[in-house]
Design a protein around this motif. Sequence first.
Motif, short mmCIF file in Angstrom:
data_model
loop_
_atom_site.label_atom_id
_atom_site.label_comp_id
_atom_site.label_asym_id
_atom_site.label_seq_id
_atom_site.Cartn_x
_atom_site.Cartn_y
_atom_site.Cartn_z
N LEU A 64 -5.56 44.90 32.58
CA LEU A 64 -5.31 46.32 32.31
C LEU A 64 -6.31 47.19 33.05
CD1 LEU A 64 -4.57 46.28 28.46
CD2 LEU A 64 -2.98 45.94 30.36
N VAL A 65 -5.84 48.24 33.66
CA VAL A 65 -6.73 49.20 34.32
C VAL A 65 -7.56 49.95 33.28
CG1 VAL A 65 -6.81 51.28 35.76
CG2 VAL A 65 -5.17 49.45 36.28
N GLN A 66 -6.96 50.27 32.13
CA GLN A 66 -7.64 51.01 31.07
C GLN A 66 -7.37 50.32 29.73
OE1 GLN A 66 -9.50 54.10 31.08
NE2 GLN A 66 -9.90 53.48 28.96
N LEU A 67 -8.44 49.94 29.03
CA LEU A 67 -8.26 49.38 27.71
C LEU A 67 -7.93 50.50 26.72
CD1 LEU A 67 -11.18 46.77 27.43
CD2 LEU A 67 -8.72 46.31 27.65
N GLY A 106 -7.72 58.12 20.89
CA GLY A 106 -7.89 59.46 21.46
C GLY A 106 -7.54 59.55 22.93
N GLU A 107 -7.42 58.40 23.61
CA GLU A 107 -7.08 58.41 25.03
C GLU A 107 -5.56 58.43 25.22
OE1 GLU A 107 -9.09 58.62 27.69
OE2 GLU A 107 -10.78 58.84 26.30
N GLN A 108 -5.13 59.15 26.22
CA GLN A 108 -3.71 59.16 26.58
C GLN A 108 -3.48 58.13 27.68
OE1 GLN A 108 -0.63 62.63 26.58
NE2 GLN A 108 -1.78 62.78 28.47
N VAL A 122 5.94 54.18 29.40
CA VAL A 122 5.82 55.06 28.23
C VAL A 122 4.48 55.77 28.29
CG1 VAL A 122 5.85 55.22 25.71
CG2 VAL A 122 7.25 53.51 26.86
N ILE A 123 4.47 57.07 28.03
CA ILE A 123 3.21 57.81 27.95
C ILE A 123 2.99 58.26 26.51
CG2 ILE A 123 4.28 60.03 28.52
CD1 ILE A 123 1.63 60.74 29.97
N GLY A 124 1.77 58.12 26.04
CA GLY A 124 1.44 58.52 24.67
C GLY A 124 -0.05 58.43 24.43
N GLU A 125 -0.45 58.86 23.24
CA GLU A 125 -1.86 58.88 22.86
C GLU A 125 -2.16 57.74 21.89
OE1 GLU A 125 -5.01 61.86 20.54
OE2 GLU A 125 -3.11 62.63 21.34
N VAL A 126 -3.25 57.04 22.12
CA VAL A 126 -3.65 55.94 21.24
C VAL A 126 -4.21 56.54 19.95
CG1 VAL A 126 -5.09 53.88 20.96
CG2 VAL A 126 -4.16 54.47 23.22
N SER A 127 -3.53 56.26 18.82
CA SER A 127 -3.99 56.82 17.55
C SER A 127 -4.77 55.81 16.72
CB SER A 127 -2.79 57.32 16.74
OG SER A 127 -1.90 56.25 16.45
N SER A 128 -4.58 54.53 16.98
CA SER A 128 -5.36 53.50 16.29
C SER A 128 -5.33 52.23 17.12
CB SER A 128 -4.80 53.23 14.89
OG SER A 128 -3.48 52.70 14.96
N SER A 129 -6.36 51.40 16.98
CA SER A 129 -6.41 50.15 17.72
C SER A 129 -7.14 49.11 16.88
CB SER A 129 -7.11 50.33 19.07
OG SER A 129 -8.47 50.68 18.88
N ASN A 130 -6.79 47.85 17.12
CA ASN A 130 -7.37 46.76 16.36
C ASN A 130 -7.52 45.54 17.26
OD1 ASN A 130 -8.25 45.10 14.25
ND2 ASN A 130 -6.16 44.50 13.74
N LEU A 137 -2.50 52.53 32.19
CA LEU A 137 -3.17 53.42 33.14
C LEU A 137 -3.69 54.65 32.40
CD1 LEU A 137 -0.48 53.35 35.99
CD2 LEU A 137 -2.51 51.88 35.76
N PRO A 138 -4.87 55.14 32.78
CA PRO A 138 -5.42 56.32 32.10
C PRO A 138 -4.63 57.58 32.45
CG PRO A 138 -6.81 55.73 33.95
CD PRO A 138 -5.78 54.63 33.83
N ALA A 139 -4.47 58.45 31.43
CA ALA A 139 -3.77 59.72 31.66
C ALA A 139 -4.54 60.88 31.03
CB ALA A 139 -2.36 59.66 31.08
N GLY A 140 -5.84 60.70 30.86
CA GLY A 140 -6.68 61.77 30.34
C GLY A 140 -6.80 61.73 28.83
N GLU A 141 -7.49 62.74 28.30
CA GLU A 141 -7.67 62.85 26.86
C GLU A 141 -6.37 63.23 26.19
OE1 GLU A 141 -10.91 64.84 23.80
OE2 GLU A 141 -10.27 65.98 25.55
N GLY A 142 -6.08 62.60 25.06
CA GLY A 142 -4.86 62.88 24.35
C GLY A 142 -4.87 64.26 23.70
N LEU A 143 -3.68 64.80 23.47
CA LEU A 143 -3.56 66.13 22.89
C LEU A 143 -4.13 66.18 21.48
CD1 LEU A 143 -2.49 69.03 23.10
CD2 LEU A 143 -0.27 68.18 22.29
N GLN A 144 -3.83 65.15 20.68
CA GLN A 144 -4.32 65.14 19.30
C GLN A 144 -5.84 65.03 19.28
OE1 GLN A 144 -2.29 65.61 16.71
NE2 GLN A 144 -4.05 65.67 15.35
#
Length: 333
Positions: A78-81, A85-87, A39-47, A111-118
Amino acid sequence: MDSSTINSLFSEAIVSVAGLTDYIQELLEEDNQLHRVWVIGEVSSSNHHPKGMFFTLQDPDAKATIQCVAWRSQLSKLVQLPEVGEQLIILGSLRVYPQRGQYQLNVWQALPAGEGLQALRSRQLRQRFEAEGLFDPQRKRPLPIHPETIAVVTSPQAAAWGDIKRTLQQRYPGLRVLFSPAQVQGELAIASIVNAIDRVERDGRAKLLILARGGGASEDLACFNDERVVRAIAQCSIPVITGIGHQRDESLADLVADYSAHTPTAAAEQAVPELITLYAEHQQRRTTLYQAVTQITEASCHKLHHLRTRLRHLALDQQLHQEQNAIAFQHQR
């Protein structure tokens, strides 16, 4: 129609909550495609949690989200925590939690996929506002010291409204509070907030405006990062205090407001002084004034006594001088 008739008509169609949830769980967890899904998406919140990291993955364009969890034993792999804002490209499996009626993605890899669109959109909008000077401290207006009327923009169902009312009444009894209701979450929130601010402007009685809502996930607070809301605050003719979310949250609306508080209650505390504090300060000023007057009076009395003593001595000196002159005159005769 009695209950026995209803049961006879729908006995084959009726299913319990547990039965329906079990059926959904079987459909999702037995699907081979969902045992191992990318699944690809942007992290909008984390806890962060002792058990692992819980975060929300969103698709900004489709306005869809999914809850994810990376358990503690998996985090180091995990390669990327996940960071807001990160995709990310996530590998995981879908799990249903019947007690909450929810499903979430158990994460195996990220896996990192760059900066998220939002995040990119928010950063560009923030840079534009900074270039326009909307966040400059020089443009922020001082809050009125003793406002007679305050307007509040928030949801009537939100706990924030109750917290603000209670705080204002406790701190400053007799204050007139105007309520301009608005949706503060969801697709209609942006237009609703802008209209509520405009309603306060057209009414014209309020000297201060509080815009507030309680905390929530980042996607729930998205309306406070919208350009229309930010410009409505910037163009408001009276000072604006924001009390949005919790201490960890900061929106573009907070940056453009004349004063930003971390919670709705803190916004209300900033809006008005505390009457008990005002009374204590008044009593202290009375005491200070009394002490100053007493000190000046005592000093004046002391000075007056000193002058009277000098006058008495001066009169005696003059009398002695006159007697000496009289005696000298007698001797000359």
